[in-house]
Design an enzyme around this catalytic site. Structure first.
Site, short mmCIF file in Angstrom:
data_model
loop_
_atom_site.label_atom_id
_atom_site.label_comp_id
_atom_site.label_asym_id
_atom_site.label_seq_id
_atom_site.Cartn_x
_atom_site.Cartn_y
_atom_site.Cartn_z
CB ILE A 116 -0.93 0.03 1.23
CG1 ILE A 116 -1.68 -1.30 1.38
CG2 ILE A 116 -1.88 1.22 1.16
CD1 ILE A 116 -2.57 -1.68 0.22
CD GLU A 117 3.03 4.92 -4.23
OE1 GLU A 117 3.62 5.94 -4.58
OE2 GLU A 117 2.80 3.95 -5.00
CB VAL A 118 -0.62 6.65 1.92
CG1 VAL A 118 -1.36 7.95 2.18
CG2 VAL A 118 -1.50 5.46 2.28
#
Length: 123
Positions: A116-118
């Site tokens: 997951i990349e925010v």
């Protein structure tokens, strides 16, 4: 021809664990659709959840997802929130390229090891 992404599907080992993680960490809304299937809604998009083999057309494996989610929070606030929630950051902050410009990102894993990349857009 294509205007936007409506939804993506993640293959997970335990739908309830995944629902709890995404609701707790991101504040997404857990919803049911189509005969009890589960999804996470945020804005005008959703993430559908399925278990391995639930969808015979899909050959994805548990933990094979890689998502980039854009936030209106500062990256510092995102990092502080992740630390507070006990989520280990595996990379970042780093500069990357988003769909419409430069972004700053942090990466971590969900309970199934989906990456997951925010990110926030650099103005």
């Amino acid at each position: 021809m294509i205007s936007h992404i409506d939804h993506v599907v993640l293959t997970v080992s335990d739908i309830d664990v995944s629902l709890q993680f995404y609701v707790r960490v991101f504040g997404m809304e857990a919803i049911s659709f189509a005969n009890g299937r589960k999804a996470l809604r945020f804005g005008n998009q959703k993430i559908n959840l399925q278990t391995l083999g639930q969808e015979p057309r899909n050959h994805a494996q548990v933990g094979s997802g890689d998502l980039c989610l854009i936030t209106h929070w500062s990256l510092e606030a995102v990092i502080a929130h992740l630390v507070q929630e006990g989520v280990e950051i595996v990379e970042g902050p780093v500069s990357k390229s988003g769909a419409v410009g430069d972004i700053e990102s942090v990466y971590f894993l969900d309970p199934d090891k989906n990456l997951i990349e925010v990110s926030v857009y650099v103005l």
